[in-house]
Design a protein around this motif. Structure first.
Motif, PDB file in Angstrom:
ATOM      1  N   TRP A  36      19.867  -9.479   4.183  1.00 23.64           N
ATOM      2  CA  TRP A  36      18.554  -9.889   3.704  1.00 23.64           C
ATOM      3  C   TRP A  36      17.422  -9.500   4.640  1.00 23.64           C
ATOM      4  N   GLY A  37      17.660  -9.520   5.924  1.00 21.80           N
ATOM      5  CA  GLY A  37      16.601  -9.181   6.883  1.00 21.80           C
ATOM      6  C   GLY A  37      16.152  -7.737   6.751  1.00 21.80           C
ATOM      7  N   THR A  38      17.098  -6.829   6.713  1.00 21.31           N
ATOM      8  CA  THR A  38      16.778  -5.413   6.551  1.00 21.31           C
ATOM      9  C   THR A  38      16.127  -5.171   5.198  1.00 21.31           C
ATOM     10  N   PHE A  39      16.648  -5.818   4.174  1.00 15.13           N
ATOM     11  CA  PHE A  39      16.086  -5.709   2.835  1.00 15.13           C
ATOM     12  C   PHE A  39      14.611  -6.143   2.851  1.00 15.13           C
ATOM     13  N   ALA A  40      14.326  -7.257   3.491  1.00 22.40           N
ATOM     14  CA  ALA A  40      12.957  -7.792   3.523  1.00 22.40           C
ATOM     15  C   ALA A  40      11.988  -6.844   4.231  1.00 22.40           C
ATOM     16  N   VAL A  41      12.362  -6.314   5.391  1.00 23.75           N
ATOM     17  CA  VAL A  41      11.443  -5.420   6.100  1.00 23.75           C
ATOM     18  C   VAL A  41      11.265  -4.107   5.355  1.00 23.75           C
ATOM     19  N   ASN A  42      12.323  -3.607   4.726  1.00 24.46           N
ATOM     20  CA  ASN A  42      12.203  -2.349   4.002  1.00 24.46           C
ATOM     21  C   ASN A  42      11.330  -2.484   2.761  1.00 24.46           C
ATOM     22  N   VAL A  43      11.470  -3.573   2.036  1.00 22.07           N
ATOM     23  CA  VAL A  43      10.640  -3.783   0.841  1.00 22.07           C
ATOM     24  C   VAL A  43       9.187  -4.016   1.251  1.00 22.07           C
ATOM     25  N   THR A  44       8.971  -4.801   2.275  1.00 20.19           N
ATOM     26  CA  THR A  44       7.618  -5.049   2.762  1.00 20.19           C
ATOM     27  C   THR A  44       6.955  -3.756   3.236  1.00 20.19           C
ATOM     28  N   GLY A  45       7.683  -2.989   4.020  1.00 25.21           N
ATOM     29  CA  GLY A  45       7.150  -1.712   4.506  1.00 25.21           C
ATOM     30  C   GLY A  45       6.872  -0.735   3.378  1.00 25.21           C
ATOM     31  N   SER A  46       7.709  -0.727   2.358  1.00 28.03           N
ATOM     32  CA  SER A  46       7.481   0.149   1.204  1.00 28.03           C
ATOM     33  C   SER A  46       6.206  -0.247   0.472  1.00 28.03           C
ATOM     34  N   PHE A  47       5.988  -1.547   0.322  1.00 29.36           N
ATOM     35  CA  PHE A  47       4.765  -2.027  -0.318  1.00 29.36           C
ATOM     36  C   PHE A  47       3.538  -1.592   0.481  1.00 29.36           C
ATOM     37  N   LEU A  48       3.568  -1.835   1.788  1.00 27.54           N
ATOM     38  CA  LEU A  48       2.428  -1.478   2.635  1.00 27.54           C
ATOM     39  C   LEU A  48       2.165   0.023   2.630  1.00 27.54           C
ATOM     40  N   LEU A  49       3.213   0.819   2.688  1.00 27.01           N
ATOM     41  CA  LEU A  49       3.025   2.268   2.694  1.00 27.01           C
ATOM     42  C   LEU A  49       2.512   2.758   1.344  1.00 27.01           C
ATOM     43  N   GLY A  50       2.976   2.156   0.253  1.00 28.00           N
ATOM     44  CA  GLY A  50       2.438   2.496  -1.064  1.00 28.00           C
ATOM     45  C   GLY A  50       0.963   2.178  -1.140  1.00 28.00           C
ATOM     46  N   LEU A  51       0.581   1.036  -0.610  1.00 28.49           N
ATOM     47  CA  LEU A  51      -0.820   0.617  -0.570  1.00 28.49           C
ATOM     48  C   LEU A  51      -1.657   1.613   0.229  1.00 28.49           C
ATOM     49  N   LEU A  52      -1.179   1.959   1.415  1.00 28.03           N
ATOM     50  CA  LEU A  52      -1.906   2.900   2.269  1.00 28.03           C
ATOM     51  C   LEU A  52      -1.974   4.298   1.661  1.00 28.03           C
ATOM     52  N   ALA A  53      -0.866   4.767   1.124  1.00 26.81           N
ATOM     53  CA  ALA A  53      -0.820   6.118   0.570  1.00 26.81           C
ATOM     54  C   ALA A  53      -1.755   6.267  -0.619  1.00 26.81           C
ATOM     55  N   ALA A  54      -1.835   5.256  -1.457  1.00 28.74           N
ATOM     56  CA  ALA A  54      -2.723   5.319  -2.619  1.00 28.74           C
ATOM     57  C   ALA A  54      -4.181   5.246  -2.204  1.00 28.74           C
ATOM     58  N   ALA A  55      -4.450   4.663  -1.083  1.00 32.33           N
ATOM     59  CA  ALA A  55      -5.819   4.553  -0.593  1.00 32.33           C
ATOM     60  C   ALA A  55      -6.164   5.673   0.376  1.00 32.33           C
ATOM     61  N   THR A  56      -5.334   6.708   0.439  1.00 34.18           N
ATOM     62  CA  THR A  56      -5.490   7.771   1.423  1.00 34.18           C
ATOM     63  C   THR A  56      -6.860   8.433   1.376  1.00 34.18           C
ATOM     64  N   LEU A  57      -7.403   8.606   0.197  1.00 30.31           N
ATOM     65  CA  LEU A  57      -8.718   9.245   0.116  1.00 30.31           C
ATOM     66  C   LEU A  57      -9.784   8.433   0.823  1.00 30.31           C
TER      67      LEU A  57
END
Length: 122
Positions: free
Chosen positions: A34-55
């Motif tokens: 669960w710990g690895t799952f939690a950090v990976n899902v959280t990081g994926s969300f944050l990176l998706g947020l950042l990548a979409a706001a790249t402009l």
């Protein structure tokens, strides 16, 4: 300058990954990582947020937060290692569930993060 920002982001992301992983795993008495799952899902969300706001996100911010912080927060190597360990322990069902849940949740979280960024930035 950029490499230094990546290092600074990673210096925050790596210890946070460890602390979150230990805290989450301590609350669950199961074979599922669960710990690895939690950090990976959280990081994926944050990176998706950042990548979409790249402009609208300066390159230096993306280097620090995207590459450094999210790169150190998430951990494909630990995901792989834990999955192999589950297989070695003959916990095949949990290993398969780990792979399916991690990939699906990670992709879903990245899409959700990107959608939120588009909503916020218009």
């Amino acid at each position: 300058m950029t490499p230094l920002l990546v290092v600074l982001g990673a210096a925050v992301g790596a210890p946070l990954r460890y602390l979150v992983d230990r805290a989450v795993q301590a609350r669950h008495d199961s074979l599922f990582p669960w710990g690895t799952f939690a950090v990976n899902v959280t990081g994926s969300f944050l990176l998706g947020l950042l990548a979409a706001a790249t402009l609208r996100t300066p390159g230096l911010v993306m280097a620090a937060l995207g590459t450094g912080f999210c790169g150190a927060l998430t951990t494909y190597s630990t995901f792989g290692y834990e999955t192999v360990q589950l297989l070695r322990e003959r916990s095949r069902l949990v290993a398969v569930l780990n792979v399916i849940a991690s990939v699906a949740a990670g992709l879903g979280a990245a899409v959700a993060g990107a959608a939120l960024a588009r909503l916020i930035t218009g």
